[in-house]
Motif scaffolding. Structure first.
Motif, mmCIF file in Angstrom:
data_model
loop_
_atom_site.group_PDB
_atom_site.id
_atom_site.type_symbol
_atom_site.label_atom_id
_atom_site.label_comp_id
_atom_site.label_asym_id
_atom_site.label_seq_id
_atom_site.Cartn_x
_atom_site.Cartn_y
_atom_site.Cartn_z
ATOM 1 N N VAL A 124 1.001 -1.341 0.067
ATOM 2 C CA VAL A 124 0.160 0.172 0.109
ATOM 3 C C VAL A 124 0.963 1.327 0.024
ATOM 4 O O VAL A 124 0.589 2.253 -0.716
ATOM 5 C CB VAL A 124 -0.902 -0.208 1.175
ATOM 6 C CG1 VAL A 124 -1.785 1.284 1.409
ATOM 7 C CG2 VAL A 124 -1.901 -1.100 1.192
ATOM 8 N N ARG A 125 1.981 1.069 0.748
ATOM 9 C CA ARG A 125 2.761 2.357 0.794
ATOM 10 C C ARG A 125 3.531 2.478 -0.764
ATOM 11 O O ARG A 125 3.753 3.678 -0.737
ATOM 12 C CB ARG A 125 3.873 2.119 1.928
ATOM 13 C CG ARG A 125 4.814 3.563 2.079
ATOM 14 C CD ARG A 125 5.947 3.341 3.019
ATOM 15 N NE ARG A 125 6.923 4.425 3.003
ATOM 16 C CZ ARG A 125 7.589 4.768 2.449
ATOM 17 N NH1 ARG A 125 7.938 4.379 0.901
ATOM 18 N NH2 ARG A 125 8.283 6.013 2.725
ATOM 19 N N GLY A 126 3.941 1.485 -1.067
ATOM 20 C CA GLY A 126 4.562 1.500 -2.254
ATOM 21 C C GLY A 126 3.538 2.144 -3.513
ATOM 22 O O GLY A 126 4.081 2.911 -4.243
ATOM 23 N N ARG A 127 2.332 1.854 -3.439
ATOM 24 C CA ARG A 127 1.427 2.540 -4.462
ATOM 25 C C ARG A 127 1.184 3.751 -4.247
ATOM 26 O O ARG A 127 1.000 4.685 -5.339
ATOM 27 C CB ARG A 127 0.044 1.735 -4.342
ATOM 28 C CG ARG A 127 0.033 0.257 -4.680
ATOM 29 C CD ARG A 127 0.214 0.098 -6.149
ATOM 30 N NE ARG A 127 -0.256 -1.262 -6.738
ATOM 31 C CZ ARG A 127 0.173 -1.641 -7.867
ATOM 32 N NH1 ARG A 127 0.687 -0.947 -8.816
ATOM 33 N NH2 ARG A 127 0.184 -2.988 -8.373
ATOM 34 N N ASP A 177 -3.928 7.108 5.158
ATOM 35 C CA ASP A 177 -4.703 5.825 4.629
ATOM 36 C C ASP A 177 -3.691 4.464 5.525
ATOM 37 O O ASP A 177 -4.137 3.606 6.107
ATOM 38 C CB ASP A 177 -4.413 5.634 3.420
ATOM 39 C CG ASP A 177 -5.075 4.328 2.959
ATOM 40 O OD1 ASP A 177 -6.055 3.945 3.588
ATOM 41 O OD2 ASP A 177 -4.443 3.719 1.930
ATOM 42 N N LEU A 178 -2.282 4.860 5.649
ATOM 43 C CA LEU A 178 -1.438 4.050 6.554
ATOM 44 C C LEU A 178 -1.877 3.748 8.014
ATOM 45 O O LEU A 178 -1.783 2.761 8.406
ATOM 46 C CB LEU A 178 0.127 4.347 6.349
ATOM 47 C CG LEU A 178 0.490 4.216 4.689
ATOM 48 C CD1 LEU A 178 2.047 4.772 4.644
ATOM 49 C CD2 LEU A 178 0.646 2.732 4.365
ATOM 50 N N ASN A 179 -2.241 4.962 8.276
ATOM 51 C CA ASN A 179 -2.564 5.137 9.640
ATOM 52 C C ASN A 179 -3.891 4.307 10.178
ATOM 53 O O ASN A 179 -3.907 3.547 11.033
ATOM 54 C CB ASN A 179 -2.600 6.384 10.251
ATOM 55 C CG ASN A 179 -2.816 6.474 11.801
ATOM 56 O OD1 ASN A 179 -4.037 6.688 12.070
ATOM 57 N ND2 ASN A 179 -1.798 6.537 12.500
ATOM 58 N N SER A 180 -4.869 4.301 9.023
ATOM 59 C CA SER A 180 -5.804 3.700 9.404
ATOM 60 C C SER A 180 -5.893 2.153 9.128
ATOM 61 O O SER A 180 -6.750 1.525 9.705
ATOM 62 C CB SER A 180 -6.883 4.422 8.248
ATOM 63 O OG SER A 180 -6.725 3.904 7.056
#
Length: 473
Positions: free
Chosen positions: A335-338, A387-390
């Motif tokens: 997800v981070r990479g995207r 988003d990462l935090n969620s």
């Protein structure tokens, strides 16, 4: 009369024994195992002829290697075909007919030969295509991106058996004239007889890796396209080098109709982010002008259904690219990479299309457009981190996006020149654009998280309006 026949048989037996001893000595010197089950040499003279030929033609050795400086004098004059296997044999124009037998017996390995410019051609010697010991790779979506990464794998022909799924004029041109890749990292030419290109995905057969390089507009077709290539034992790995947030929908489509939520028809599914400037400039011709790095993360795994330990899967995809020229980076969090790739796609694809189709150099050199792109990048980073935090990944667990990513994207873009982003090319060609997965999903996620993205939302609305007005669906 019987005594005469006995003497003849004794002499013949002696000759055969001498032949076998000589063959064994040749094997020992060559360091390779030579088998002669299909070709019988009934006289020592015949074997000496073959040895004399090999010694007198300096471009050959007992390992079947060719002097690369003599490549231009060689022609393809023989091809052996069996089911799902093709072998191309390169021989000198001046070779007498009986030398072809010695070439067949001594075999050989395909080498990464280079031309006078230092470009790998592989137009060398005995390219043993279809060898079962090689890793089989199927390229689905052999356009500007798929052809480039597929060709880089093809360069390592001692390791990989690469098959391309192609269509239309690109297939026709590539199979008749070869696939040409002009690259800042070294040109590649795959000759027609060395290129394994197929119009039907069913003809490719089962492979170890499927590399998907389709536009996200073709995501719905992926399951049916790759199904014939997946091994029945479930060991195939699937890498989707695609734009946008396609991963969840791709994995869901592969699980359609199955009762288990963890079911996969393959060992793992990966998401690939390619930072590359590559265009198809003509059928059969690819121009790779800048960058080319590839980042991959795990979207789903049989061995780790909750993705809590994807070390083995990441090592597998890293090993796939290790022999190649590709600069590979594993992403522990897909997800981070995207989102990191979106730090380029959203501002530059977005501004390019919203302005009616302009190149990257115009964006970076115009003060107003540069400011707009920078603001969109800031908004993208804000949504990404939220988003990462969620998802339960705080800054102690993962490095959030920030100034380092911004600097990298600007450094990349400032040096890119008049590059035409893929979405711009689709707009100008009147083709469907990757609006949903590349643009709309990012805005929708921002709205779900209550993160304001006014600049991003404005250009996305403009792009969607262009798509409706021009019927680009």
């Amino acid at each position: 009369m019987n005594k005469i026949n006995q003497r003849k048989m004794k002499r013949q037996s002696k000759h055969n024994h001498e032949n076998q001893n000589l063959i064994m000595r040749i094997n020992a010197c060559a360091g390779t195992s030579l088998a002669f089950p299909q070709i019988q040499i009934t006289s020592l003279f015949g074997l000496c002829l073959i040895i004399f030929e090999l010694c007198s033609v300096s471009s050959f050795t007992l390992r079947g290697r060719m002097n690369p400086r003599m490549n231009k004098g060689y022609l393809v004059n023989h091809s052996l075909e069996t089911e799902k296997m093709h072998r191309t044999i390169i021989m000198p124009e001046f070779v007498p007919p009986f030398l072809s037998c010695s070439v067949l017996m001594f075999g050989g390995k395909s080498l990464n030969e280079k031309d006078d410019s230092g470009n790998i051609t592989h137009d060398s010697f005995l390219g043993d295509i279809g060898d079962g010991s090689k890793i089989k790779v199927g390229i689905v979506g052999s356009g500007a991106v798929g052809s480039y990464y597929g060709a880089r794998l093809w360069e390592c022909s001692d390791t990989y058996d690469v098959k391309f799924h192609m269509r239309g004029d690109h297939y026709s041109a590539s199979t008749s004239s070869g696939l040409q890749v002009q690259s800042v990292d070294g040109d590649i030419f795959i000759p027609p007889l060395s290129l394994q290109a197929y119009e039907s995905n069913h003809d490719i057969g089962e492979v170890d890796w499927v590399v998907i390089a389709l536009k996200s507009t073709g995501l719905d077709a992926v399951p049916s396209l790759i199904a014939p290539m997946l091994k029945k034992d479930g060991s195939t790995r699937v890498l989707a080098i695609m734009n946008g947030f396609v991963d969840d929908d791709l994995v869901s489509s592969l699980r359609t109709g199955k009762s288990s939520v963890d079911y996969l028809p393959c060992a793992a599914v990966y998401g690939g982010m390619a930072l590359i400037c590559s265009n198809r400039i003509a059928p059969g011709k690819i121009d790779h002008s800048y960058a080319g790095g590839l980042t991959c993360g795990v979207a789903a795994s049989v061995s780790s259904p909750k993705l809590d330990d994807v070390t083995h899967d990441l090592r597998a995809v890293e090993n796939l690219w290790k022999p190649t020229k590709i600069k590979f980076t594993p992403a522990s969090c897909l997800v981070r990479g995207r989102w990191e790739k979106m730090c380029w796609n959203l501002p530059f694809n977005g501004v390019s299309v919203s302005m009616g189709g302009i190149t990257v150099d115009k964006i970076v050199t115009d003060p107003g457009l540069r400011r707009l792109a920078d603001l969109i990048m800031d908004e993208t980073i804000a949504v990404a981190n939220a988003d990462l935090n969620s998802r339960g990944m705080d800054s102690d667990m993962i490095t959030y996006l920030g100034q380092d990513e911004k600097n990298r994207m600007w450094n990349l873009s400032d040096s890119m020149g008049p590059y035409k982003p893929s979405t711009m090319l689709d707009l100008l060609a009147g083709k469907p654009m990757e609006v949903n997965y590349m643009f709309r999903k990012a805005v929708d996620r921002a709205n779900q998280l209550n993160i304001p993205v006014p600049h991003l939302e404005t250009i996305v609305n403009q792009i969607e309006a262009k798509m409706r007005f021009r019927n680009l669906f």
